[in-house]
Write a protein that holds these residues in place. Structure first.
Motif, PDB file in Angstrom:
ATOM      1  N   GLY A  66      29.001  52.582  34.663  1.00 31.67           N
ATOM      2  CA  GLY A  66      27.721  51.925  34.503  1.00 31.67           C
ATOM      3  C   GLY A  66      27.741  50.668  35.365  1.00 31.67           C
ATOM      4  O   GLY A  66      28.786  50.257  35.870  1.00 31.67           O
ATOM      5  N   VAL A  67      26.619  50.069  35.522  1.00 29.85           N
ATOM      6  CA  VAL A  67      26.534  48.849  36.319  1.00 29.85           C
ATOM      7  C   VAL A  67      27.411  47.753  35.717  1.00 29.85           C
ATOM      8  O   VAL A  67      28.101  47.022  36.425  1.00 29.85           O
ATOM      9  N   SER A  68      27.422  47.675  34.404  1.00 34.57           N
ATOM     10  CA  SER A  68      28.209  46.617  33.748  1.00 34.57           C
ATOM     11  C   SER A  68      29.716  46.841  33.949  1.00 34.57           C
ATOM     12  O   SER A  68      30.470  45.876  34.116  1.00 34.57           O
ATOM     13  N   THR A  69      30.153  48.079  33.956  1.00 31.28           N
ATOM     14  CA  THR A  69      31.576  48.367  34.178  1.00 31.28           C
ATOM     15  C   THR A  69      31.994  47.977  35.586  1.00 31.28           C
ATOM     16  O   THR A  69      33.029  47.333  35.785  1.00 31.28           O
ATOM     17  N   VAL A  70      31.197  48.334  36.562  1.00 27.82           N
ATOM     18  CA  VAL A  70      31.506  47.987  37.952  1.00 27.82           C
ATOM     19  C   VAL A  70      31.469  46.468  38.146  1.00 27.82           C
ATOM     20  O   VAL A  70      32.346  45.894  38.804  1.00 27.82           O
ATOM     21  N   ALA A  71      30.494  45.802  37.535  1.00 29.22           N
ATOM     22  CA  ALA A  71      30.395  44.340  37.641  1.00 29.22           C
ATOM     23  C   ALA A  71      31.610  43.671  36.996  1.00 29.22           C
ATOM     24  O   ALA A  71      32.180  42.720  37.546  1.00 29.22           O
ATOM     25  N   ALA A  72      32.020  44.185  35.838  1.00 28.95           N
ATOM     26  CA  ALA A  72      33.193  43.629  35.153  1.00 28.95           C
ATOM     27  C   ALA A  72      34.456  43.837  35.979  1.00 28.95           C
ATOM     28  O   ALA A  72      35.321  42.946  36.054  1.00 28.95           O
ATOM     29  N   MET A  73      34.576  45.001  36.622  1.00 27.45           N
ATOM     30  CA  MET A  73      35.737  45.258  37.487  1.00 27.45           C
ATOM     31  C   MET A  73      35.736  44.284  38.674  1.00 27.45           C
ATOM     32  O   MET A  73      36.787  43.742  39.037  1.00 27.45           O
ATOM     33  N   GLY A  74      34.582  44.059  39.229  1.00 31.83           N
ATOM     34  CA  GLY A  74      34.476  43.098  40.335  1.00 31.83           C
ATOM     35  C   GLY A  74      34.874  41.695  39.909  1.00 31.83           C
ATOM     36  O   GLY A  74      35.591  40.987  40.626  1.00 31.83           O
ATOM     37  N   LEU A  75      34.443  41.295  38.713  1.00 28.01           N
ATOM     38  CA  LEU A  75      34.806  39.980  38.197  1.00 28.01           C
ATOM     39  C   LEU A  75      36.313  39.861  37.953  1.00 28.01           C
ATOM     40  O   LEU A  75      36.911  38.809  38.202  1.00 28.01           O
ATOM     41  N   MET A  76      36.924  40.925  37.469  1.00 32.03           N
ATOM     42  CA  MET A  76      38.375  40.899  37.245  1.00 32.03           C
ATOM     43  C   MET A  76      39.133  40.774  38.563  1.00 32.03           C
ATOM     44  O   MET A  76      40.139  40.062  38.656  1.00 32.03           O
ATOM     45  N   VAL A  77      38.653  41.452  39.593  1.00 32.82           N
ATOM     46  CA  VAL A  77      39.289  41.351  40.910  1.00 32.82           C
ATOM     47  C   VAL A  77      39.155  39.921  41.447  1.00 32.82           C
ATOM     48  O   VAL A  77      40.123  39.336  41.944  1.00 32.82           O
ATOM     49  N   VAL A  78      37.963  39.354  41.316  1.00 27.23           N
ATOM     50  CA  VAL A  78      37.751  37.966  41.755  1.00 27.23           C
ATOM     51  C   VAL A  78      38.659  37.022  40.982  1.00 27.23           C
ATOM     52  O   VAL A  78      39.283  36.119  41.557  1.00 27.23           O
ATOM     53  N   ASN A  79      38.765  37.212  39.688  1.00 28.98           N
ATOM     54  CA  ASN A  79      39.624  36.368  38.855  1.00 28.98           C
ATOM     55  C   ASN A  79      41.089  36.485  39.280  1.00 28.98           C
ATOM     56  O   ASN A  79      41.799  35.479  39.360  1.00 28.98           O
ATOM     57  N   LEU A  80      41.530  37.706  39.570  1.00 28.20           N
ATOM     58  CA  LEU A  80      42.914  37.906  40.042  1.00 28.20           C
ATOM     59  C   LEU A  80      43.151  37.187  41.369  1.00 28.20           C
ATOM     60  O   LEU A  80      44.193  36.536  41.550  1.00 28.20           O
ATOM     61  N   VAL A  81      42.205  37.275  42.275  1.00 28.13           N
ATOM     62  CA  VAL A  81      42.340  36.613  43.577  1.00 28.13           C
ATOM     63  C   VAL A  81      42.394  35.096  43.398  1.00 28.13           C
ATOM     64  O   VAL A  81      43.240  34.414  43.994  1.00 28.13           O
ATOM     65  N   LEU A  82      41.521  34.547  42.560  1.00 32.68           N
ATOM     66  CA  LEU A  82      41.511  33.098  42.337  1.00 32.68           C
ATOM     67  C   LEU A  82      42.797  32.617  41.668  1.00 32.68           C
ATOM     68  O   LEU A  82      43.361  31.586  42.058  1.00 32.68           O
ATOM     69  N   CYS A  83      43.263  33.339  40.656  1.00 29.19           N
ATOM     70  CA  CYS A  83      44.524  32.977  40.007  1.00 29.19           C
ATOM     71  C   CYS A  83      45.676  33.034  41.008  1.00 29.19           C
ATOM     72  O   CYS A  83      46.519  32.125  41.051  1.00 29.19           O
ATOM     73  N   GLY A  84      45.701  34.078  41.812  1.00 26.37           N
ATOM     74  CA  GLY A  84      46.754  34.213  42.810  1.00 26.37           C
ATOM     75  C   GLY A  84      46.721  33.094  43.841  1.00 26.37           C
ATOM     76  O   GLY A  84      47.759  32.525  44.192  1.00 26.37           O
ATOM     77  N   ALA A  85      45.540  32.747  44.313  1.00 28.75           N
ATOM     78  CA  ALA A  85      45.414  31.677  45.307  1.00 28.75           C
ATOM     79  C   ALA A  85      45.852  30.332  44.733  1.00 28.75           C
ATOM     80  O   ALA A  85      46.564  29.568  45.392  1.00 28.75           O
ATOM     81  N   TYR A  86      45.454  30.057  43.504  1.00 26.43           N
ATOM     82  CA  TYR A  86      45.836  28.795  42.868  1.00 26.43           C
ATOM     83  C   TYR A  86      47.345  28.751  42.632  1.00 26.43           C
ATOM     84  O   TYR A  86      47.987  27.718  42.862  1.00 26.43           O
TER      85      TYR A  86
END
Length: 178
Positions: A66-86
């Motif tokens: 669903g749109v919400s599942t794909v959006a949530a997956m995108g947010l998790m990827v962004v969160n992983l990238v930000l945590c990794g960069a920090y």
């Protein structure tokens, strides 16, 4: 008063110093605030994000997207990238501090506090420019009043000398001991 610092600090001392620098603005706003371990916290956030990403991928695989599942997956990827960069930035700063084996000299005098590294790198803060001195588990830190983020951090071994000088000379800065 001059304190010559020949010994290298421990990894725990430098991690604490990096955490103080990372939380500088929060500490200025609330000086008694508990110091957080950003290294552990970011690893935990990254682990939780990865777990949720895997859970969302399983849901996507078996129940469709669903749109919400794909959006949530995108947010998790962004969160992983930000945590990794920090985390990369914090570890880079930690390695830089640990790799600096130059002798340091801490000078406390009537005009302020100064930390000099072999005479080539000098940080000086006048007494009226210091927001407070805070004693942590592994370090004693002078935090500057303005938001430049200047912190003079010294190993806890020198706590008694520093506090003794401040009391003996009636230096009017706020001292926070944990």
């Amino acid at each position: 008063m001059r304190i010559e610092i020949h010994e290298a600090g421990s990894e725990a001392f430098y991690k604490e110093t990096v955490n103080v620098l990372a939380q500088y603005r929060s500490l200025i706003k609330k000086p008694e605030r508990k110091l957080q371990d950003y290294f552990k916290m970011l690893w935990a956030y990254a682990g939780i994000s990865l777990l949720l990403l895997v859970l969302l991928a399983v849901m996507y695989r078996y129940w469709g997207a669903g749109v919400s599942t794909v959006a949530a997956m995108g947010l998790m990827v962004v969160n992983l990238v930000l945590c990794g960069a920090y985390l990369i930035n914090l570890n880079r700063l930690l390695k830089e501090f640990m790799g600096d084996i130059r002798t340091s000299v801490l000078t406390l005098d009537e005009s302020g506090v100064e930390l000099s590294k072999d005479g080539t790198q000098i940080v000086r803060i006048p007494w009226d420019g210091i927001a407070f001195l805070r004693v942590f588990k592994k370090s004693v830190c002078f935090l500057s009043r303005n938001l430049t983020g200047f912190v003079i951090s010294v190993n806890l071994l020198h706590k008694d000398e520093i506090l003794g000088y401040l009391k003996e000379n009636d230096i009017g800065i706020r001292i926070i001991e944990a």
